[in-house]
Design a protein around this motif. Structure first.
Motif, PDB file in Angstrom:
ATOM      1  N   PHE A 182     -30.680 -70.636  33.750  1.00 36.72           N
ATOM      2  CA  PHE A 182     -30.668 -70.749  35.210  1.00 36.72           C
ATOM      3  C   PHE A 182     -30.038 -69.490  35.801  1.00 36.72           C
ATOM      4  N   SER A 183     -30.639 -68.970  36.860  1.00 37.19           N
ATOM      5  CA  SER A 183     -30.093 -67.799  37.541  1.00 37.19           C
ATOM      6  C   SER A 183     -30.531 -67.830  38.996  1.00 37.19           C
ATOM      7  N   ARG A 184     -29.765 -67.144  39.820  1.00 38.47           N
ATOM      8  CA  ARG A 184     -30.088 -67.103  41.247  1.00 38.47           C
ATOM      9  C   ARG A 184     -29.693 -65.759  41.815  1.00 38.47           C
ATOM     10  N   ALA A 185     -30.200 -65.464  42.999  1.00 40.14           N
ATOM     11  CA  ALA A 185     -29.857 -64.241  43.732  1.00 40.14           C
ATOM     12  C   ALA A 185     -29.978 -64.541  45.209  1.00 40.14           C
ATOM     13  N   ALA A 186     -29.239 -63.799  46.013  1.00 38.11           N
ATOM     14  CA  ALA A 186     -29.245 -63.990  47.467  1.00 38.11           C
ATOM     15  C   ALA A 186     -29.143 -62.641  48.145  1.00 38.11           C
ATOM     16  N   ASN A 187     -29.738 -62.545  49.319  1.00 34.82           N
ATOM     17  CA  ASN A 187     -29.657 -61.358  50.160  1.00 34.82           C
ATOM     18  C   ASN A 187     -28.869 -61.733  51.408  1.00 34.82           C
ATOM     19  N   HIS A 188     -27.653 -61.223  51.519  1.00 33.27           N
ATOM     20  CA  HIS A 188     -26.778 -61.617  52.621  1.00 33.27           C
ATOM     21  C   HIS A 188     -27.264 -61.078  53.966  1.00 33.27           C
ATOM     22  N   TRP A 189     -28.006 -59.975  53.944  1.00 34.30           N
ATOM     23  CA  TRP A 189     -28.535 -59.459  55.209  1.00 34.30           C
ATOM     24  C   TRP A 189     -29.594 -60.394  55.785  1.00 34.30           C
ATOM     25  N   LEU A 190     -30.458 -60.935  54.915  1.00 34.08           N
ATOM     26  CA  LEU A 190     -31.447 -61.903  55.393  1.00 34.08           C
ATOM     27  C   LEU A 190     -30.768 -63.187  55.868  1.00 34.08           C
ATOM     28  N   GLN A 191     -29.699 -63.594  55.196  1.00 34.59           N
ATOM     29  CA  GLN A 191     -28.963 -64.771  55.651  1.00 34.59           C
ATOM     30  C   GLN A 191     -28.321 -64.531  57.014  1.00 34.59           C
ATOM     31  N   PRO A 276     -37.139 -52.123  46.026  1.00 31.88           N
ATOM     32  CA  PRO A 276     -37.827 -52.563  47.244  1.00 31.88           C
ATOM     33  C   PRO A 276     -38.906 -51.593  47.697  1.00 31.88           C
ATOM     34  N   SER A 277     -38.680 -50.295  47.490  1.00 27.97           N
ATOM     35  CA  SER A 277     -39.680 -49.314  47.911  1.00 27.97           C
ATOM     36  C   SER A 277     -40.949 -49.407  47.080  1.00 27.97           C
ATOM     37  N   GLN A 278     -40.877 -49.961  45.862  1.00 23.84           N
ATOM     38  CA  GLN A 278     -42.075 -50.124  45.042  1.00 23.84           C
ATOM     39  C   GLN A 278     -42.961 -51.253  45.532  1.00 23.84           C
ATOM     40  N   VAL A 279     -42.344 -52.299  46.057  1.00 21.21           N
ATOM     41  CA  VAL A 279     -43.098 -53.505  46.402  1.00 21.21           C
ATOM     42  C   VAL A 279     -43.286 -53.672  47.902  1.00 21.21           C
ATOM     43  N   GLY A 280     -42.771 -52.733  48.700  1.00 21.01           N
ATOM     44  CA  GLY A 280     -43.009 -52.774  50.136  1.00 21.01           C
ATOM     45  C   GLY A 280     -41.902 -53.377  50.968  1.00 21.01           C
ATOM     46  N   GLY A 281     -40.702 -53.569  50.394  1.00 17.74           N
ATOM     47  CA  GLY A 281     -39.600 -54.082  51.209  1.00 17.74           C
ATOM     48  C   GLY A 281     -38.911 -55.264  50.565  1.00 17.74           C
ATOM     49  N   TRP A 282     -38.250 -56.035  51.422  1.00 17.62           N
ATOM     50  CA  TRP A 282     -37.459 -57.175  50.972  1.00 17.62           C
ATOM     51  C   TRP A 282     -38.192 -58.486  51.255  1.00 17.62           C
ATOM     52  N   GLY A 283     -37.823 -59.524  50.508  1.00 17.75           N
ATOM     53  CA  GLY A 283     -38.404 -60.838  50.729  1.00 17.75           C
ATOM     54  C   GLY A 283     -39.559 -61.110  49.790  1.00 17.75           C
ATOM     55  N   TYR A 284     -40.502 -61.900  50.250  1.00 17.54           N
ATOM     56  CA  TYR A 284     -41.677 -62.285  49.457  1.00 17.54           C
ATOM     57  C   TYR A 284     -42.756 -61.246  49.716  1.00 17.54           C
ATOM     58  N   ARG A 285     -43.000 -60.377  48.724  1.00 15.90           N
ATOM     59  CA  ARG A 285     -43.855 -59.217  48.943  1.00 15.90           C
ATOM     60  C   ARG A 285     -45.090 -59.263  48.060  1.00 15.90           C
ATOM     61  N   LEU A 286     -46.211 -58.806  48.608  1.00 19.28           N
ATOM     62  CA  LEU A 286     -47.463 -58.639  47.883  1.00 19.28           C
ATOM     63  C   LEU A 286     -47.781 -57.147  47.832  1.00 19.28           C
ATOM     64  N   SER A 287     -48.007 -56.625  46.618  1.00 14.94           N
ATOM     65  CA  SER A 287     -48.253 -55.199  46.459  1.00 14.94           C
ATOM     66  C   SER A 287     -49.172 -54.988  45.266  1.00 14.94           C
ATOM     67  N   GLY A 288     -49.348 -53.707  44.889  1.00  9.83           N
ATOM     68  CA  GLY A 288     -50.165 -53.400  43.725  1.00  9.83           C
ATOM     69  C   GLY A 288     -49.563 -53.889  42.428  1.00  9.83           C
ATOM     70  N   LEU A 289     -48.257 -54.190  42.426  1.00  6.91           N
ATOM     71  CA  LEU A 289     -47.610 -54.740  41.245  1.00  6.91           C
ATOM     72  C   LEU A 289     -47.749 -56.251  41.151  1.00  6.91           C
ATOM     73  N   GLY A 290     -48.350 -56.863  42.162  1.00  6.44           N
ATOM     74  CA  GLY A 290     -48.484 -58.307  42.195  1.00  6.44           C
ATOM     75  C   GLY A 290     -47.576 -58.916  43.245  1.00  6.44           C
TER      76      GLY A 290
END
Length: 333
Positions: A182-191, A276-290
């Motif tokens: 089990f593991s988790r992560a959080a982004n305090h700026w989004l919160q 983040p720069s690889q996938v287009g930013g923060w959050g739920y991202r869709l990019s060339g990597l999937g």
């Protein structure tokens, strides 16, 4: 799940060799730019006046000058100080992902070299520095070169690589033994953004309930802030669980929505370092990597669903152990 707490790579392995090569390559580039900045004026010193025009204040005639040695040494010294300041890093508990080093140095080097070349060209074959003319067109070319250098450095620094995942991690799982990761992560700026948007939405609702405000102006504000608050809260934290049932990824403080993959539906699992720069930013991202759930830069648990050509990745801590357990469960089934 396991008792190993050490780093998986050391300074003598392939990663250490690549790191040393990168450091020596960066040092060589820094030295080459410094030599170029210092050598440009000296290479044309016989065609330059004793003092060179270095400043224009809006008119075509210069209003400031410097000796040849200052024009040669000052930009080179400034470049070395900038490169040293960008290269210094604080000690951290884990290796830092720092693509911004090249992104900062490349446009800076381009601007300094361009300005030095422009300065030499403006003073070339002038008997006195008062005869030099402001290189207005050169400024436009320097700005364009900085933009191109920044884009190229960004693309080079954030390109996907396979060095972070040299192989598919595995785990020797005894028959009949059941383990859970089990593991988790959080982004305090989004919160924080979710909380601010929620406060604005609540304030708009209070204003609507009291009555003096114009409803036609407040309803759009209230609706947009409510949507933003819910979206940011839902994707400001993520939990990943690997068990006999496969991989389960849940979002937000309530653990909803949830995505699940049974072991038989997963073709492979691995740990990979992403930015983040690889996938287009923060959050739920869709990019060339999937699809990537990006809440912080660094290690991600990456799976390839069976029958798909793209990956699903989630940025959580201890991703390598999760991938190893998931591969063991997949082989068992």
């Amino acid at each position: 799940m396991t008792d190993g707490d050490g780093d998986m790579t050391d300074g003598d392995g392939p990663e250490g060799g690549r790191s040393r090569a990168t450091r020596w390559g960066t040092a060589g580039c820094v030295a080459a730019v410094a030599a170029l900045l210092a050598g440009l004026p000296w290479a044309a010193h016989d065609r330059l006046p004793d003092r060179l025009a270095t400043h224009w204040s809006g008119g075509s005639a210069p209003d400031g000058s410097s000796p040849l040695w200052a024009v040669s040494l000052f930009p080179a010294g400034l470049w070395l100080l900038i490169a040293l300041g960008v290269s210094v890093r604080r000690r951290r508990s884990r290796p830092a992902v720092r693509p911004w080093r090249a992104i900062a140095l490349a446009p800076t080097a381009t601007s300094l070299v361009g300005a030095q070349a422009s300065l030499v060209r403006a003073n070339l074959d002038r008997a006195d520095w008062h005869e030099a003319r402001e290189p207005a067109l050169d400024i436009v070319l320097i700005l364009a070169g900085m933009a191109v250098a920044g884009v190229l450095a960004w693309r080079w620094s954030t390109r996907p690589g396979t060095a972070s995942a040299p192989g598919t991690p595995g785990l020797n799982l005894p028959e009949g033994e059941r383990l859970v990761w089990f593991s988790r992560a959080a982004n305090h700026w989004l919160q924080l953004l979710a909380a601010l948007a929620g406060l604005v939405a609540a304030g708009a609702l209070v204003a609507l309930a009291v009555g003096p405000a114009d409803p036609t102006a407040l309803w759009p504000v209230c609706g947009c802030c409510c949507v933003a608050a819910v979206a940011c809260a839902a994707f400001s934290s993520v939990q990943a669980k690997v068990s006999e049932a496969g991989l389960e990824v849940s979002f937000g403080p309530l653990g909803w929505p949830v995505r699940r993959w049974p072991p038989a539906a997963i073709e492979s699992a691995r740990s990979e370092r992403r930015l983040p720069s690889q996938v287009g930013g923060w959050g739920y991202r869709l990019s060339g990597l999937g699809t990537t759930v990006m809440l912080r830069a660094g290690d991600c648990l990456v799976i390839r669903p069976r029958g798909r050509r793209t990956d699903f990745a989630v940025s959580v801590d201890d991703a390598e152990r999760g991938a190893a357990l998931l591969n063991a469960l997949r082989q068992r089934t």
